[in-house]
Design a protein around this motif. Structure first.
Motif, PDB file in Angstrom:
ATOM      1  N   ARG A 169       0.815  -1.216   0.000  1.00  0.00           N
ATOM      2  CA  ARG A 169       0.000   0.000   0.000  1.00  0.00           C
ATOM      3  C   ARG A 169       0.848   1.265   0.000  1.00  0.00           C
ATOM      4  O   ARG A 169       0.363   2.344  -0.335  1.00  0.00           O
ATOM      5  CB  ARG A 169      -0.942  -0.001   1.205  1.00  0.00           C
ATOM      6  N   ASN A 170       2.109   1.118   0.351  1.00  0.00           N
ATOM      7  CA  ASN A 170       3.041   2.252   0.355  1.00  0.00           C
ATOM      8  C   ASN A 170       4.318   1.840  -0.371  1.00  0.00           C
ATOM      9  O   ASN A 170       5.374   1.656   0.251  1.00  0.00           O
ATOM     10  CB  ASN A 170       3.348   2.691   1.789  1.00  0.00           C
ATOM     11  N   PRO A 171       4.233   1.675  -1.683  1.00  0.00           N
ATOM     12  CA  PRO A 171       5.377   1.147  -2.437  1.00  0.00           C
ATOM     13  C   PRO A 171       6.555   2.103  -2.465  1.00  0.00           C
ATOM     14  O   PRO A 171       6.391   3.334  -2.483  1.00  0.00           O
ATOM     15  CB  PRO A 171       4.792   0.945  -3.845  1.00  0.00           C
ATOM     16  N   VAL A 172       7.747   1.539  -2.480  1.00  0.00           N
ATOM     17  CA  VAL A 172       8.966   2.331  -2.610  1.00  0.00           C
ATOM     18  C   VAL A 172       9.771   1.904  -3.831  1.00  0.00           C
ATOM     19  O   VAL A 172      10.753   2.562  -4.186  1.00  0.00           O
ATOM     20  CB  VAL A 172       9.839   2.221  -1.344  1.00  0.00           C
ATOM     21  N   HIS A 173       9.387   0.805  -4.461  1.00  0.00           N
ATOM     22  CA  HIS A 173      10.077   0.319  -5.655  1.00  0.00           C
ATOM     23  C   HIS A 173       9.267   0.622  -6.918  1.00  0.00           C
ATOM     24  O   HIS A 173       9.720   1.350  -7.801  1.00  0.00           O
ATOM     25  CB  HIS A 173      10.337  -1.192  -5.557  1.00  0.00           C
ATOM     26  N   LEU A 174       8.089   0.045  -7.009  1.00  0.00           N
ATOM     27  CA  LEU A 174       7.237   0.185  -8.190  1.00  0.00           C
ATOM     28  C   LEU A 174       6.249   1.323  -7.924  1.00  0.00           C
ATOM     29  O   LEU A 174       5.257   1.158  -7.221  1.00  0.00           O
ATOM     30  CB  LEU A 174       6.516  -1.128  -8.475  1.00  0.00           C
ATOM     31  N   LEU A 175       6.548   2.479  -8.496  1.00  0.00           N
ATOM     32  CA  LEU A 175       5.852   3.705  -8.133  1.00  0.00           C
ATOM     33  C   LEU A 175       4.850   4.146  -9.187  1.00  0.00           C
ATOM     34  O   LEU A 175       5.064   3.946 -10.390  1.00  0.00           O
ATOM     35  CB  LEU A 175       6.867   4.830  -7.912  1.00  0.00           C
ATOM     36  N   THR A 176       3.793   4.763  -8.735  1.00  0.00           N
ATOM     37  CA  THR A 176       2.813   5.370  -9.632  1.00  0.00           C
ATOM     38  C   THR A 176       3.233   6.801  -9.937  1.00  0.00           C
ATOM     39  O   THR A 176       3.577   7.561  -9.025  1.00  0.00           O
ATOM     40  CB  THR A 176       1.415   5.393  -8.972  1.00  0.00           C
ATOM     41  N   VAL A 177       3.226   7.147 -11.210  1.00  0.00           N
ATOM     42  CA  VAL A 177       3.435   8.534 -11.627  1.00  0.00           C
ATOM     43  C   VAL A 177       2.074   9.019 -12.092  1.00  0.00           C
ATOM     44  O   VAL A 177       1.618   8.679 -13.187  1.00  0.00           O
ATOM     45  CB  VAL A 177       4.486   8.650 -12.744  1.00  0.00           C
ATOM     46  N   TYR A 178       1.396   9.742 -11.249  1.00  0.00           N
ATOM     47  CA  TYR A 178      -0.003  10.057 -11.469  1.00  0.00           C
ATOM     48  C   TYR A 178      -0.225  10.797 -12.774  1.00  0.00           C
ATOM     49  O   TYR A 178       0.502  11.732 -13.110  1.00  0.00           O
ATOM     50  CB  TYR A 178      -0.547  10.859 -10.289  1.00  0.00           C
ATOM     51  N   GLY A 179      -1.230  10.346 -13.497  1.00  0.00           N
ATOM     52  CA  GLY A 179      -1.575  10.954 -14.770  1.00  0.00           C
ATOM     53  C   GLY A 179      -0.752  10.452 -15.934  1.00  0.00           C
ATOM     54  O   GLY A 179      -1.007  10.811 -17.083  1.00  0.00           O
ATOM     55  N   VAL A 180       0.260   9.592 -15.637  1.00  0.00           N
ATOM     56  CA  VAL A 180       1.131   9.088 -16.706  1.00  0.00           C
ATOM     57  C   VAL A 180       1.174   7.565 -16.714  1.00  0.00           C
ATOM     58  O   VAL A 180       0.757   6.913 -17.660  1.00  0.00           O
ATOM     59  CB  VAL A 180       2.566   9.652 -16.584  1.00  0.00           C
ATOM     60  N   GLY A 181       1.680   6.965 -15.638  1.00  0.00           N
ATOM     61  CA  GLY A 181       1.816   5.506 -15.616  1.00  0.00           C
ATOM     62  C   GLY A 181       2.619   5.053 -14.409  1.00  0.00           C
ATOM     63  O   GLY A 181       2.339   5.454 -13.272  1.00  0.00           O
ATOM     64  N   TYR A 182       3.671   4.263 -14.661  1.00  0.00           N
ATOM     65  CA  TYR A 182       4.452   3.667 -13.583  1.00  0.00           C
ATOM     66  C   TYR A 182       5.941   3.733 -13.895  1.00  0.00           C
ATOM     67  O   TYR A 182       6.349   3.836 -15.052  1.00  0.00           O
ATOM     68  CB  TYR A 182       4.066   2.193 -13.380  1.00  0.00           C
TER      69      TYR A 182
END
Length: 250
Positions: free
Chosen positions: A212-225
């Motif tokens: 729920r609080n990722p530090v590796h696989l991150l969300t880039v809001y409005g774009v992707g990952y």
């Protein structure tokens, strides 16, 4: 290539048609008609690919997929009469690599099978595949393993592994969902961007200390990952590690 394909379909007539098409393409099919028989056959003689009907007697396709994913990374193509997006995403969430909704064209089914087999063959014949590293994550394309701080994570599905490997090859690059779809099996009218969201959710459960609080696989809001190339001096689970992690996008 000639492949051994296990077909688990309770409709005997439909299973026979699939078997005929497989034989026509030079493959060796094995037909079973309930979920328990599918599990028994996989364990007795692991196939190159499993074509798995969702609705089957004894054990349904979702439970078969759930059980198999604890045991292997066998490519699984799910067949389902359900058209609701949530049901299809559930199948992917449990580890299916691809799916087709009924009714489907046998030619399309064969195309999906060819695609999955090519991916599996490419992975098994890779001769030069350096380990890909992004931060504390190491992805080995040859052995199809994923390590976090040297600890091997749970078996990834073929699609999950390809998503992670593509991102590990270019750490900190932001990938759109469409770009990650192309990495797995290309764009298709039956596939939505939520498919990638499911793969990311599953990957986070496997590589993150706290999904729920990722530090590796991150969300880039409005774009992707993106897969972060950052490593922290302290473990992210510690107070100082969490402070540094808080400076990164979630």
């Amino acid at each position: 290539m000639c492949a051994y394909v296990l077909v688990a379909e309770d409709d005997i007539k439909q299973a026979g048609i699939i078997g005929q098409y497989l034989e026509h393409e030079g493959h060796v099919p094995r037909l079973v008609h309930d979920g328990q028989a599918a599990l028994d056959e996989v364990r007795r003689r692991p196939p190159d690919l499993l074509v798995l009907d969702l609705m089957m007697p004894v054990i349904d396709g979702l439970d078969v997929c759930r059980i198999l994913r604890r045991e292997s990374g066998l490519p699984v193509l799910m067949l389902t009469a359900r058209s609701a997006e949530d049901d299809l995403l559930l199948a992917l969430g449990l580890g299916a690599d691809d799916y087709l909704t009924k009714p489907y064209s046998p030619r399309e089914l064969m195309a999906r099978i060819r695609s999955l087999l090519r991916r599996a063959e490419h992975s098994s014949h890779t001769t030069e595949s350096p380990v890909l590293r992004a931060g504390r994550i190491a992805v080995d394309p040859l052995r199809r393993t994923v390590l976090v701080d040297g600890r091997r994570v749970d078996e990834c599905t073929a699609a999950e592994f390809e998503v992670l490997a593509a991102m590990a090859a270019q750490p900190d690059r932001v990938f759109t969902r469409n770009q990650l779809l192309a990495v797995t099996r290309g764009t298709h009218r039956y596939i939505t961007e939520r498919t990638i969201d499911v793969h990311v959710l599953n990957l986070r459960k496997k590589i993150e200390r706290d999904p729920r609080n990722p530090v590796h696989l991150l969300t880039v809001y409005g774009v992707g990952y993106k897969l972060s190339d950052s490593t922290w001096e302290d473990d992210p689970g510690t107070a100082s590690g969490r402070r540094e992690a808080d400076g990164h996008a979630r």
